[in-house]
Design an enzyme around this catalytic site. Structure first.
Site, short mmCIF file in Angstrom:
data_model
loop_
_atom_site.label_atom_id
_atom_site.label_comp_id
_atom_site.label_asym_id
_atom_site.label_seq_id
_atom_site.Cartn_x
_atom_site.Cartn_y
_atom_site.Cartn_z
N TYR A 53 0.82 -1.20 0.00
CA TYR A 53 0.00 0.00 0.00
C TYR A 53 0.86 1.25 0.00
O TYR A 53 1.97 1.22 0.51
CB TYR A 53 -0.91 0.03 1.23
CG TYR A 53 -2.03 -0.98 1.23
CD1 TYR A 53 -2.35 -1.74 0.11
CD2 TYR A 53 -2.79 -1.17 2.39
CE1 TYR A 53 -3.39 -2.65 0.15
CE2 TYR A 53 -3.84 -2.09 2.43
CZ TYR A 53 -4.13 -2.83 1.30
OH TYR A 53 -5.16 -3.74 1.34
N SER A 231 -13.67 -4.08 0.72
CA SER A 231 -14.55 -3.46 -0.29
C SER A 231 -16.03 -3.60 0.08
O SER A 231 -16.85 -3.97 -0.77
CB SER A 231 -14.30 -4.04 -1.68
OG SER A 231 -13.02 -3.69 -2.15
N GLY A 234 -17.91 -1.68 -2.30
CA GLY A 234 -17.60 -1.86 -3.72
C GLY A 234 -16.92 -0.64 -4.31
O GLY A 234 -17.39 -0.08 -5.30
N PHE A 235 -15.78 -0.23 -3.71
CA PHE A 235 -15.05 0.98 -4.14
C PHE A 235 -15.90 2.24 -4.05
O PHE A 235 -15.73 3.17 -4.84
CB PHE A 235 -14.51 0.83 -5.57
CG PHE A 235 -13.54 -0.30 -5.78
CD1 PHE A 235 -12.79 -0.82 -4.73
CD2 PHE A 235 -13.37 -0.84 -7.03
CE1 PHE A 235 -11.90 -1.87 -4.93
CE2 PHE A 235 -12.47 -1.88 -7.25
CZ PHE A 235 -11.74 -2.40 -6.19
N LEU A 238 -21.57 1.54 -3.90
CA LEU A 238 -22.84 1.32 -3.21
C LEU A 238 -23.34 2.55 -2.44
O LEU A 238 -24.46 2.54 -1.94
CB LEU A 238 -22.73 0.11 -2.28
CG LEU A 238 -22.73 -1.23 -3.03
CD1 LEU A 238 -22.19 -2.35 -2.15
CD2 LEU A 238 -24.12 -1.57 -3.53
#
Length: 343
Positions: A53, A231, A234-235, A238
């Site tokens: 990351y 997630s 969902g990135f 949603l």
């Protein structure tokens, strides 16, 4: 804040976990520390990161996320108050160690570098970010077996993790982006070879991708290997902020074209249906999506992430939201009609 046991370790982790993959890319060190302070003040004791990351992974930024957490830990001077999880990178990234593998030598190098960046002498949970072997993860469907594939053996990988546990550098081990076979094989080897038992599996889980339920949910219950859900929005899809082609400034899908997993026409149809349910029940769509994940019996912790403090506050407030049965029934109806549009 509810807590749940991390396998059979005796460690209790908060039901919400702070994900940190934006630290060093979309968030500065000051912003990262602000998020960490707020999360801990709210009751979160579980922080998830990885050596690769921030995301998207680049050589220029690799390791910054762990470094930001490390400077925060040093400033707090209270390491034992928080549970730190990090991950060793699976094969395929050339800018880390000249090409990452899950070999004995590479895992030892990876952990030592992570500990240095995190400014600590141990991590509570050390995870394999994805398998050494070629299999179905990151949305890949249609398993194709390769008898000739040359990979580091799972025995070698789990063996070095035992060495790290025995040395006191790691308290517990987990998997990520793993299949039912991979989880069960790891458990089998642990029993047969007296190796540390995995205690968690970090896989995607959200209203658009409930594939964990197909094979892994039963394992989570029967083998006490709970889900660390990543997630869960969902990135951010949603939340509804990308519907009708919208691309808000500085949002992840606006900045990075690579994040396409949750943006198909079928995903948009399902997202619109879930957002409509939230609005019909006077709920924030993002909080409803997170509360759904929070309600799953196979969940150990739900990994939330944010780029702004406003987003973080909204995510934190999902902890106290319990969905009514009518809301859950409406969600199931959409799921039956459009099951797993983004596996």
């Amino acid at each position: 804040m509810q807590t749940r046991p991390l396998g059979d370790t005796g460690i209790e982790v908060s039901r919400l976990c702070l994900g940190t993959m934006t630290f060093g890319e979309q968030n500065s060190e000051v912003e990262a520390h602000e998020q960490l302070d707020r999360a801990v003040a709210f009751g979160i004791n579980f922080i998830d990161t990885a050596e690769m990351y921030p995301v998207p992974p680049r050589g220029e930024t690799q390791g910054l996320t762990e470094s930001y957490i490390g400077s925060w830990l040093k400033r707090r001077d209270s390491r034992d108050d928080v549970i730190i999880a990090t991950k060793v990178t699976g094969p395929g990234l050339e800018h880390i160690r000249g090409g990452t593998r899950l070999t004995r030598e590479q895992i030892r190098q990876a952990l030592d570098a992570s500990l240095k960046r995190l400014k600590t002498d141990y991590v509570d949970l050390y995870q394999l970010h994805w398998p050494e072997r070629s299999t179905n993860y990151f949305g890949k469907l249609g398993y194709e077996h390769d008898e000739e594939e040359a990979t580091c053996s799972l025995e070698e990988t789990l063996g070095v993790l035992k060495e790290l546990v025995d040395a006191g550098k790691v308290r517990a081990i987990g998997l990520s982006n793993e299949t039912p076979w991979g989880v069960m094989k790891s458990l089998q080897l642990a029993e047969r070879l007296d190796l540390p038992r995995i205690v968690s599996v970090q896989n995607p889980y959200n209203l658009l991708n409930r594939t964990f339920e197909v094979g892994l949910a039963e394992i989570a219950h029967r083998e006490n290997v709970g889900l660390l859900a990543y997630s869960p929005l969902g990135f951010g899809v949603l939340s509804g902020k990308y519907l009708q082609g919208a691309r808000p400034p500085d949002a992840r899908l606006t900045l990075f074209e690579r994040f396409k997993r949750y943006t198909s026409p079928l995903a948009e149809e399902a997202t619109q249906a879930y957002v409509d349910i939230a609005r019909e029940h006077d709920l924030d769509p993002a909080q409803m999506a997170l509360a759904f994940v929070n309600s799953r019996s196979f969940l150990t912790s739900n990994i939330i992430g944010a780029t702004t403090m406003e987003q973080l506050e909204d995510n934190l407030n999902s902890e106290s939201l319990k969905l009514e049965q009518s809301t859950l029934d409406a969600i199931e109806e959409v799921h039956r009609r459009i099951p797993n549009p983004c596996p």
